[in-house]
Design an enzyme around this catalytic site. Structure first.
Site, PDB file in Angstrom:
ATOM      1  N   ASP A 168       7.742  -0.955  -7.088  1.00 32.85           N
ATOM      2  CA  ASP A 168       7.265  -1.024  -5.691  1.00 32.85           C
ATOM      3  C   ASP A 168       8.431  -1.211  -4.731  1.00 32.85           C
ATOM      4  O   ASP A 168       9.554  -1.520  -5.145  1.00 32.85           O
ATOM      5  CB  ASP A 168       6.231  -2.158  -5.515  1.00 32.85           C
ATOM      6  CG  ASP A 168       6.738  -3.493  -6.029  1.00 32.85           C
ATOM      7  OD1 ASP A 168       7.915  -3.806  -5.792  1.00 32.85           O
ATOM      8  OD2 ASP A 168       5.958  -4.226  -6.677  1.00 32.85           O
ATOM      9  N   LYS A 191       3.702   1.603  -4.533  1.00 32.00           N
ATOM     10  CA  LYS A 191       2.563   0.950  -5.181  1.00 32.00           C
ATOM     11  C   LYS A 191       1.649   0.382  -4.103  1.00 32.00           C
ATOM     12  O   LYS A 191       2.130  -0.124  -3.087  1.00 32.00           O
ATOM     13  CB  LYS A 191       3.110  -0.186  -6.068  1.00 32.00           C
ATOM     14  CG  LYS A 191       2.059  -1.022  -6.767  1.00 32.00           C
ATOM     15  CD  LYS A 191       2.712  -2.103  -7.650  1.00 32.00           C
ATOM     16  CE  LYS A 191       2.737  -3.456  -6.971  1.00 32.00           C
ATOM     17  NZ  LYS A 191       3.310  -4.518  -7.809  1.00 32.00           N
ATOM     18  N   THR A 224      -0.364  -9.841 -15.047  1.00 34.98           N
ATOM     19  CA  THR A 224      -1.391  -9.196 -15.877  1.00 34.98           C
ATOM     20  C   THR A 224      -0.866  -7.935 -16.548  1.00 34.98           C
ATOM     21  O   THR A 224      -1.503  -7.401 -17.442  1.00 34.98           O
ATOM     22  CB  THR A 224      -2.581  -8.764 -14.995  1.00 34.98           C
ATOM     23  OG1 THR A 224      -2.110  -7.775 -14.057  1.00 34.98           O
ATOM     24  CG2 THR A 224      -3.178  -9.931 -14.244  1.00 34.98           C
TER      25      THR A 224
HETATM   26  C1  R5P Z   1       4.551  -8.047  -7.106  1.00 35.87           C
HETATM   27  O1  R5P Z   1       4.929  -7.699  -6.022  1.00 35.87           O
HETATM   28  C2  R5P Z   1       5.460  -8.538  -8.180  1.00 35.87           C
HETATM   29  O2  R5P Z   1       6.787  -8.171  -7.973  1.00 35.87           O
HETATM   30  C3  R5P Z   1       5.002  -8.046  -9.539  1.00 35.87           C
HETATM   31  O3  R5P Z   1       5.102  -6.634  -9.569  1.00 35.87           O
HETATM   32  C4  R5P Z   1       3.596  -8.454  -9.803  1.00 35.87           C
HETATM   33  O4  R5P Z   1       3.389  -9.803  -9.487  1.00 35.87           O
HETATM   34  C5  R5P Z   1       3.212  -8.215 -11.233  1.00 35.87           C
HETATM   35  O5  R5P Z   1       1.880  -8.582 -11.403  1.00 35.87           O
HETATM   36  P1  R5P Z   1       0.970  -7.787 -12.412  1.00 35.87           P
HETATM   37  O6  R5P Z   1       1.670  -7.801 -13.755  1.00 35.87           O
HETATM   38  O7  R5P Z   1      -0.321  -8.558 -12.450  1.00 35.87           O
HETATM   39  O8  R5P Z   1       0.794  -6.404 -11.867  1.00 35.87           O
END
Ligand code: R5P
Length: 292
Positions: A168, A191, A224
């Site tokens: 992202d 993203k 997650t």
């Molecule tokens: C979000 O901006 C963080 O950098 C991570 O990409 C995110 O927290 C990952 O969470 P998950 O594994 O639930 O997608």
């Protein structure tokens, strides 16, 4: 006379021991007993001698329990030293650093107030989710990047001109730095996350530059696994070669690790800010360097 005493909280005993060794510091273990009603009792294994005290405790799940343990250890440590530094390898609640939707509590701000109130003189965190979170700490606060240590590991894998990918735009600078140290290129995916359901989707258009390449997806944390899985599925459709994942904090809640592997990821590499199957990169050196 010793300069430092390191006290390891239950969530970070191994990392705390490694840090103590690097700093040639005294090490004090804490024992945790959790009662049937969920309350914790913490006992220091010995009495700290006159020195600066460093308390090491990550705030990963059970997040609230690990947080209260951390604050309790700091509070007790203050009886023995006026200088108590909190090393929080993984700072929980750091993603809640804004009122994203009306009415939300900015929890990291509450936590910042607690650390000050309890008497921590300085706080050191590793790859906090965003610099915004650190601004709420009205004591000296420092973020240390684990990117250089992760890159050292990937250099040993000797991948042929891998492409670094941020899942992202928020992770762009991290990916850029990773690519710079690995002497390769990087790209950033787009993203979108639904703020109510937490579901993510990749909205990038086709990417020719990933065709036939080994990729390293770089993120601060995996929770997650949703972001990594969506990114991997997208990249595999673009006909890349292998996908590796490098992250600082692998929370890997539920069966995230299995789901990530199933989506086609060859290896997940994370640091020991959170102990687990994938935590093969040690961050004690970079923390020691900021304290020496
Ligand atoms: C979000 O901006 C963080 O950098 C991570 O990409 C995110 O927290 C990952 O969470 P998950 O594994 O639930 O997608």
């Amino acid at each position: 006379m010793i300069k430092f005493t390191v006290i390891g909280g239950n969530a970070s005993q191994d990392l705390a021991k490694r840090l103590a060794k690097k700093l040639k510091a005294a090490y004090i273990r804490t024992e945790l007993k959790t009662f049937p009603d969920g309350e914790n009792k913490i006992t220091f294994s010995s009495k700290p001698k006159k020195s600066k005290i460093i308390v090491v405790q990550s705030i990963y799940p059970p997040v609230d329990s690990n947080l209260i343990q951390c604050l309790s250890i700091i509070s007790k440590a203050k009886q023995f030293s006026s200088n108590v530094i909190a090393v929080i390898p993984y700072m929980g609640y750091a993603r809640q650093d804004k009122e994203f939707l009306l009415g939300e509590v900015v929890t990291i701000q509450v936590i910042a107030k607690l650390f000050k109130a309890i008497g921590a003189t300085k706080i050191i965190v590793i790859d906090i989710h965003s610099p915004t979170g650190l601004k709420y700490f009205k004591i000296s606060a420092k973020n240390v990047s684990a990117v250089s240590e992760l890159v050292k590991y990937f250099k040993k894998l000797k991948l042929r001109k891998p492409l670094v990918v941020s899942p992202d735009s928020g992770g762009k600078n991290r990916a850029k730095e990773f690519a710079r140290l690995l002497k390769t290129n990087y790209i950033t995916l787009k993203k979108q996350r639904n703020r109510k359901t937490g579901k993510v989707r990749i909205v990038s258009s086709n990417l020719k530059e990933v065709i036939g390449k080994d990729l390293i997806l770089v993120d601060d944390m995996i929770n997650t696994g949703g972001s990594i899985i969506k990114a991997t599925e997208f990249l595999k459709k673009q006909k890349c070669q292998r996908v590796f994942v490098a992250c600082t904090h692998a929370l890997l809640v539920g069966n995230a690790e299995r789901k990530i592997k199933k989506s086609g990821v060859s290896q997940i590499v994370s640091t020991n800010t959170i102990p687990g199957n994938t935590s093969i990169v040690d961050v004690s050196n970079i923390v020691a360097n900021t304290l020496m």
